[in-house]
Design a protein around this motif. Sequence first.
Motif, PDB file in Angstrom:
ATOM      1  N   VAL A 223      36.272   1.036 -65.435  1.00  0.00           N
ATOM      2  CA  VAL A 223      36.860  -0.254 -65.798  1.00  0.00           C
ATOM      3  C   VAL A 223      35.768  -1.277 -66.110  1.00  0.00           C
ATOM      4  O   VAL A 223      35.835  -1.990 -67.121  1.00  0.00           O
ATOM      5  CB  VAL A 223      37.770  -0.746 -64.656  1.00  0.00           C
ATOM      6  N   VAL A 224      34.744  -1.337 -65.248  1.00  0.00           N
ATOM      7  CA  VAL A 224      33.679  -2.317 -65.475  1.00  0.00           C
ATOM      8  C   VAL A 224      32.950  -2.011 -66.764  1.00  0.00           C
ATOM      9  O   VAL A 224      32.636  -2.915 -67.558  1.00  0.00           O
ATOM     10  CB  VAL A 224      32.717  -2.338 -64.268  1.00  0.00           C
TER      11      VAL A 224
ATOM     12  N   ALA B  91      40.082  -3.556 -57.263  1.00  0.00           N
ATOM     13  CA  ALA B  91      40.368  -2.534 -58.271  1.00  0.00           C
ATOM     14  C   ALA B  91      41.595  -2.918 -59.078  1.00  0.00           C
ATOM     15  O   ALA B  91      41.591  -2.836 -60.314  1.00  0.00           O
ATOM     16  CB  ALA B  91      40.580  -1.183 -57.593  1.00  0.00           C
ATOM     17  N   ALA B  92      42.654  -3.359 -58.388  1.00  0.00           N
ATOM     18  CA  ALA B  92      43.894  -3.675 -59.086  1.00  0.00           C
ATOM     19  C   ALA B  92      43.689  -4.813 -60.078  1.00  0.00           C
ATOM     20  O   ALA B  92      44.115  -4.723 -61.231  1.00  0.00           O
ATOM     21  CB  ALA B  92      44.979  -4.042 -58.071  1.00  0.00           C
TER      22      ALA B  92
ATOM     23  N   PHE C 159      37.568   5.803 -56.149  1.00  0.00           N
ATOM     24  CA  PHE C 159      37.477   4.377 -56.407  1.00  0.00           C
ATOM     25  C   PHE C 159      36.253   4.077 -57.252  1.00  0.00           C
ATOM     26  O   PHE C 159      36.316   3.292 -58.209  1.00  0.00           O
ATOM     27  CB  PHE C 159      37.420   3.624 -55.078  1.00  0.00           C
ATOM     28  N   GLY C 160      35.132   4.717 -56.904  1.00  0.00           N
ATOM     29  CA  GLY C 160      33.906   4.489 -57.659  1.00  0.00           C
ATOM     30  C   GLY C 160      34.068   4.882 -59.118  1.00  0.00           C
ATOM     31  O   GLY C 160      33.647   4.152 -60.021  1.00  0.00           O
ATOM     32  N   VAL C 161      34.723   6.016 -59.340  1.00  0.00           N
ATOM     33  CA  VAL C 161      34.932   6.474 -60.714  1.00  0.00           C
ATOM     34  C   VAL C 161      35.769   5.476 -61.495  1.00  0.00           C
ATOM     35  O   VAL C 161      35.422   5.056 -62.604  1.00  0.00           O
ATOM     36  CB  VAL C 161      35.614   7.865 -60.694  1.00  0.00           C
TER      37      VAL C 161
ATOM     38  N   THR D   8      31.602  11.821 -46.962  1.00  0.00           N
ATOM     39  CA  THR D   8      31.970  10.673 -47.810  1.00  0.00           C
ATOM     40  C   THR D   8      33.476  10.685 -47.953  1.00  0.00           C
ATOM     41  O   THR D   8      34.029  11.674 -48.414  1.00  0.00           O
ATOM     42  CB  THR D   8      31.357  10.770 -49.216  1.00  0.00           C
ATOM     43  N   PRO D   9      34.129   9.590 -47.583  1.00  0.00           N
ATOM     44  CA  PRO D   9      35.578   9.583 -47.767  1.00  0.00           C
ATOM     45  C   PRO D   9      35.903   9.824 -49.232  1.00  0.00           C
ATOM     46  O   PRO D   9      35.350   9.159 -50.106  1.00  0.00           O
ATOM     47  CB  PRO D   9      35.991   8.182 -47.337  1.00  0.00           C
TER      48      PRO D   9
END
Lengths: 617, 242
Positions: free
Chosen positions: B180-181, A202-203, B173-175, B166-167
């Motif tokens: 970003v991708v 992620a970073a 993180f998925g969001v 679900t943690p």
Amino acid sequence: MRLVLPNPGLDDRIPSFEDLKRMDKEEGGDRPKWDNKAQYILTCVGFCVGIGNVWRFPYLCQSHGGGAFLIPYLILLVLEGMPLLLLEFAIGQRLRKGSVGVWRAINPYLTGIGIASMLVSLLIGLYYNTLIAWIMWYLFNSFQSPLPWSQCPLNDNGTGFVPECQRSSTTDYYFYRVTLNSSTSIVESGGIHWPIVVCLLAAWTVICICYIRGISTSGKAVYVTAILPYIVLAIFLIRGLTLKGAFTGIKHLFTPDVNELANPTTWLNAGAQVFYAFSLAWGGLISFSSYNPIHNNCMKDAMILTGVTGFTSVYAATVTYTIVGFRATERYDNCISNNILTLLNAFDLPEDSITTSNYEAAFTYYNSSNPDTVLGLDIKPCDMQKLLSEGVEGTGLAFIVFTEAITKMPGSPVWSVLFFIMLFCLGVSSLFGNIEGVVVPLKDLKLLPQKWPQEALTGLTCFIAFIISLLFAQHSGLYWVTLFDNFAGSVPLLTIGLFEMIAVAYIYGMDRFNEDVEFMIGYKPSFFWQASLRFTSPLIVVVILAFYLVTLGQEEFTYLVWDPESEKFPALASVPYPSWINAAIFLLAGVPSLVMPGYALCRLVYVSCKNRIQGNN
Amino acid sequence: MLRFSLSELLQLLKNFCFSFSGKMLEKILILLCLTSAAAGQLCKPDASDGYKVRLSIKTALGDQAYLWDEKEMFLFRSTMAYAMRGQLNQQFDVSNIIVCEETARVSFWFVVTSPLNTSNLVDKKSVEEAVRKHRNRINSAFLLTDETLEFEGIPRTLEAPFTPDTPPWLIVFGVVMGAVVAGIIVFIGFSVVQKKRKKNKKTPEDEDSEEEESRGKTMENGAANEGVYNMSFTDEERFTRI
């Protein structure tokens, strides 16, 4: 003073004033430019103001005499930091190249300085982004209530907590076990801990996208990453001042102990902190200045940046210590309550008979009347000073002390999110300068194909860096980060800074430098700047460097480990490094420092060989 | 506080008993003395089947704290009897819970006698289980918690920390990664489209001179795909010859 080493061909290598005037008029070229001055200033501020302002400076302040530490810090800020800033800004703006290009233009034998800057930026960037990965992990985990580091997990039969958590604390356990799963020494790698891999991914992708088109994207990103920390600090300041014990913390931070001024370590630590705070010798500042218009007032920029960095350090320290004071007061109150309870239980006294006000008197009374019983109770003394100064540096401050304080505030998830977003922004904006200092020299050295677009360059660099930084995703990753922090980020930077000053003052020539500045901003630098650049700043850097090397040579190579089996648990145990660590240290600190004379030597040999061959022909 | 040891008390009572001549009276009194002494002997500190209880009412309730008196003690004994009834299904009564060694701390010892035979004590294990099963009810009778109503030696049953399926961090993180991708793909796609557009617009002449430029621009750091090339920049900077 006319002491300048001979430097033939300098005029051929650098753009002349006429070239610069023409370039400025045509506004031409594919060289990237800042959209406006604010972008440039914010990028530099973001670069200079980093996580170290939050977790290194306040610790130095409170351990070296509080308010008295500000005196050496501010003096060295002006004497050491500001001239070096002017040097990097002016040389970048004048020669309009990245760090390798600038030193190559001054003298091809000095290219080693640029290469060293690039290596140092790479090494620092690797471990710095790991810190950001940890921050992201905590940030991702802050979106729940109660926060995961506020509770211990239960043991197998549900009657108590896991012993490792019970003996230390919930935040210690969460950091060392859940987040890092740290092994007990740097030798035991223990495999890859996948949450860290995910966060590293992620970073690096966030950095990649922010820098994907060079400064045209990162320049927009800094509007957020450079300004948000100040807003969050203001919010925390207001929140912090309303907490109980905030003023205890601030008093502890700023109470001056004038005796510390006589201690040379204080001055040396102040000097080192100034040097690292300004991110000098990374090559990023030179690169950033080279995108400026030619007549930009770099001297004013240097002064603005110095002022902003100094102010931010004090500001962040104040905010940090309101929170630290709050946590220490909480812990102290808990300690006293526990001791009171122990006494009440042991002597079966009614509940209100001992309060916080008469605890001391009651304790002495019972200690004198029944010393054996009291000894058997194992009452730990509560020391406020110790609580205020323990664990308040580096990762311990952010991930252990602060997180604990946040769990005690109402509305913890909000504060946690804010805090870690602030740290994230502080780190990422420093990393922009870092990656600039790596990608641009790679292009200049022609190590990457020229035809490649910026996106590909950034992507490739980030990908390779991600692969290498998997080293820090091991169970022993924490110890590698500390190793990099201690060695890659200390001696090489000082050496490079020293060489930079010598190169500009004595090889490029101070007179030429003065003329350049006069051409760019309209007047020559005053005597203060000239004297600093020629004498004071190099002298200060030499003294700090010598001190570092001497200390390194003297002290034993030990490091701190998290070992539940050790006797000192939950305090970190001090363990000697293995013998092969010397090779690693040489790679980290020795190679960048030695690249500078090494490259010059290689080039000398190559050129003389070539001349001999040509002479024979 | 003056405390007589039980034997002294016995002695005193015996003397009192013997001072009266009636044999019957004597016997009854001795019996009474013995039973109370026996009961006293059943409940003592560090009894093998007894537990020490400690209450911290002021810590728990602050201003709303109630006074601990014999009414509260009666409530305690009846609550314990209730718990024992629930555990062993026998008809426990308030008299089966014997309390001693009360202190100003509000702590005391108690033992539980069996309703079938009052001189036998119920074993420690059963008492512990009874307490653990009914801990919540016992606590709420006194408006206290596990920490403020302590049974020394009986560990608290702790609630497991709540772990969602679900943690949450995975969701965040998925969001972030998704955003970003997506951004990276957009940027790359944008620049590819721009390049294609520029290639279609260019004439062959421009293409030649542009290639010359890009070869010479070894030192430029370029967002080279964006923007318009400034063709007037023909007099190149003099670059370092290595």
